[in-house]
Design a protein around this motif. Structure first.
Motif, short mmCIF file in Angstrom:
data_model
loop_
_atom_site.label_atom_id
_atom_site.label_comp_id
_atom_site.label_asym_id
_atom_site.label_seq_id
_atom_site.Cartn_x
_atom_site.Cartn_y
_atom_site.Cartn_z
N GLY A 51 0.78 -1.23 0.00
CA GLY A 51 0.00 0.00 0.00
C GLY A 51 0.81 1.27 0.00
O GLY A 51 0.35 2.30 0.50
N ILE A 52 2.02 1.24 -0.58
CA ILE A 52 2.87 2.44 -0.61
C ILE A 52 3.02 2.98 -2.03
O ILE A 52 2.74 4.15 -2.29
N MET A 53 3.46 2.12 -2.97
CA MET A 53 3.74 2.62 -4.31
C MET A 53 3.41 1.57 -5.36
O MET A 53 3.94 0.45 -5.32
N HIS A 406 2.10 16.95 -5.84
CA HIS A 406 0.64 16.87 -5.68
C HIS A 406 0.35 15.88 -4.55
O HIS A 406 1.14 14.95 -4.32
N PRO A 407 -0.76 16.04 -3.84
CA PRO A 407 -1.08 15.08 -2.75
C PRO A 407 -1.22 13.64 -3.22
O PRO A 407 -1.01 12.71 -2.44
N VAL A 427 0.54 5.71 -3.41
CA VAL A 427 -0.78 5.40 -2.85
C VAL A 427 -0.75 5.32 -1.33
O VAL A 427 -1.78 5.09 -0.70
N GLY A 428 0.44 5.54 -0.74
CA GLY A 428 0.57 5.37 0.70
C GLY A 428 0.52 6.65 1.50
O GLY A 428 0.15 6.64 2.68
N TYR A 429 0.87 7.77 0.88
CA TYR A 429 0.99 9.02 1.62
C TYR A 429 0.50 10.19 0.77
O TYR A 429 0.72 10.21 -0.44
N ILE A 449 9.63 10.22 -1.15
CA ILE A 449 8.28 10.63 -0.79
C ILE A 449 8.47 11.64 0.33
O ILE A 449 8.78 11.27 1.46
N GLN A 450 8.31 12.90 0.00
CA GLN A 450 8.84 13.95 0.86
C GLN A 450 8.20 13.98 2.25
O GLN A 450 8.89 13.94 3.26
N GLY A 451 6.87 14.08 2.31
CA GLY A 451 6.21 14.22 3.60
C GLY A 451 6.43 13.04 4.53
O GLY A 451 6.48 13.21 5.76
N ALA A 452 6.57 11.86 3.96
CA ALA A 452 6.82 10.66 4.77
C ALA A 452 8.28 10.53 5.17
O ALA A 452 8.62 9.71 6.03
N GLY A 453 9.16 11.31 4.53
CA GLY A 453 10.58 11.24 4.86
C GLY A 453 11.23 9.96 4.40
O GLY A 453 12.15 9.45 5.04
#
Length: 465
Positions: A51-53, A406-407, A427-429, A449-453
């Motif tokens: 469920g991440i990419m 984009h989100p 699709v994860g973040y 994935i920037q926001g997830a670090g």
């Protein structure tokens, strides 16, 4: 690490008419028509059990870095990973330099020095650009990762630039270093903890041995909301984007190619015969539409007072006839040209990609007779095709590969013919993709994935050059 092309070698070759490609295997010099793949893309994206990419059939990913993890130097992996470059290391390893778009914080807030900056004592503060009076250092900068392709793991990771702020994108140099850009015009007048004016470019060597690089701003490149840079290895000319809704495209003519701190001239792009051209193509504008896939001759005008405290270089450029762009972001050299993304350009503001073909006499008197040329390479105006393209790179087989800001972002590919396809889906973040870059051998695509670090390594049946 010993780069495939050293700074000394670059300086020796930069003035030669026979100077060819210098050092990065993903930078190609073959004709565009020879790089069009037999099929567009790699097929549909398949659901990720984790469920991440989502990726095409035959592709897989591995998370190689997470914010907050302990690094080899005892510090923590900072958050907000952004622009990156990959360099050839020793014994088949790849050296990755990664920006971190962080700001100062009394609590640390995901910086390398941890909660309340408790780990700041582990570093030599004299190496930081802005130590924030020893209380609130600027938390942007870079980390360096040494990636082992055999194990698929990072074997060394350390802080390599510190005390800078909002290090967004940048670009690799032909002599094996990374130029890290501050997307900020912070000054001590605006922040009583800040010690330095910000908005500069910094150079970081791609060394494998852990340790901080002394942070030295390349002030002649101008003070602005820097985003990305790209260097033409044939001339040593540096090209720069600016992250603003009314930005310029700049170039920097170094006094001594390959030695950027020695000074040079900052200039802005003008569409020859079309002063003050607006390329943004927004439907709200009354200016004529800038056409797709048509080359225009370019000339360059000097920018003065490049360290202005007023963040007004672009206004100076407009007054002199410079072209206007919609948030210049990612930029990369490949296919004998400079590609750059304008994140909010286009009729519906979903993004544009431009290509600049430098003159054979770039930066020299002969370019007046043989000017460089600019084209709007892609503007699909369809968010199902691409939305808010940001960081970009040129793949070993010649396609431009875009990270969406984009989100719900995708990594998208664009062939030299302008055909789009999808390479990956987050699709994860709810966070942008950033920093996508191929390893020098073309086997691995690294992306954040920037926001997830998170930094991920993607492998699969990539096409070859």
């Amino acid at each position: 690490m010993i780069p495939s092309t050293s700074r000394r070698d670059f300086l020796t070759l930069a003035g030669s008419a026979s100077l060819g490609f210098l050092g990065f295997s993903q930078f190609l010099a073959t004709p565009l028509h020879a790089q069009v793949p037999s099929e567009v893309g790699y097929g549909p994206l398949l659901p990720d059990p984790k469920g991440i990419m989502n990726l095409p059939k035959g592709f897989s990913y591995n998370i190689i870095s997470r914010k907050g993890d302990r690094m080899s130097d005892g510090l923590l992996v900072p958050g907000n990973p952004d622009g990156m470059a990959a360099f050839r290391g020793q014994k088949g390893k790849t050296v990755i330099i990664c920006n971190h778009e962080m700001r100062a914080s009394a609590e640390g807030n995901g910086g390398a020095f941890g909660e309340r900056n408790a780990l700041l004592s582990k570093v030599d503060r004299s190496l930081l650009y802005d130590a924030g009076k020893g209380e609130q250092p600027e938390l942007g900068g870079t980390t360096t990762l040494v990636y082992d392709h055999a194990s698929g793991q990072v074997e060394e990771q350390f802080l390599s630039l510190a005390g800078t702020t909002r290090n967004c994108a940048g670009g690799p140099t032909p002599w094996g270093s990374w130029l890290s850009c501050e997307e900020s015009t912070l000054t001590p007048a605006g922040d009583n903890k800040c010690e330095q004016a910000h908005g500069y470019v910094f150079e970081v060597p791609s060394k494998m041995k852990r340790g901080l690089t002394r942070a030295l701003p390349i002030k002649a490149m101008g003070r602005m909301n820097h985003e990305a840079v790209a260097i033409d290895p044939r001339s040593g000319v540096v090209y720069l984007t600016e992250d603003s809704g009314d930005s310029l495209i700049y170039r920097y003519l170094p006094t001594r190619p390959g030695e950027l701190l020695k000074g040079g001239q900052l200039q802005a792009l003008v569409i020859k015969g079309h002063p003050s051209q607006d390329t943004r193509n927004w439907e709200t504008l009354t200016t004529p539409t800038f056409p797709l896939r048509k080359f225009f001759d370019v000339e360059w005008i000097d920018i003065k007072n490049v360290e202005s405290p007023d963040n007004d270089l672009r206004f100076q450029g407009f007054e002199k006839g410079a072209a206007r762009f919609a948030r210049g972001e990612g930029m990369w050299y490949g296919n004998d040209g400079i590609y750059f993304a304008c994140t909010n350009g286009g009729t519906i503001g979903a993004g544009q990609v431009f290509r600049y073909i430098p003159s054979t006499d770039e930066g020299k008197p002969g370019e007046k007779q043989r000017p460089g040329k600019l084209e709007l390479f892609a503007e699909p105006n369809d968010r199902d095709i691409v939305k808010n393209c940001d960081n970009l790179t040129v793949a070993p087989w010649g396609d431009v590969v875009l990270c969406e800001d984009h989100p719900h972002p995708f990594v998208a590919g664009v062939t030299p013919k302008g055909e789009f396809y999808k390479l990956a889906e987050n699709v994860g973040y709810e966070s942008e993709f950033a920093g996508g870059v191929f390893s020098p051998d073309g086997s691995t695509y690294f992306v954040n994935i920037q926001g997830a670090g998170l930094t991920l390594a993607i492998k699969g049946p990539w096409r070859k050059a």
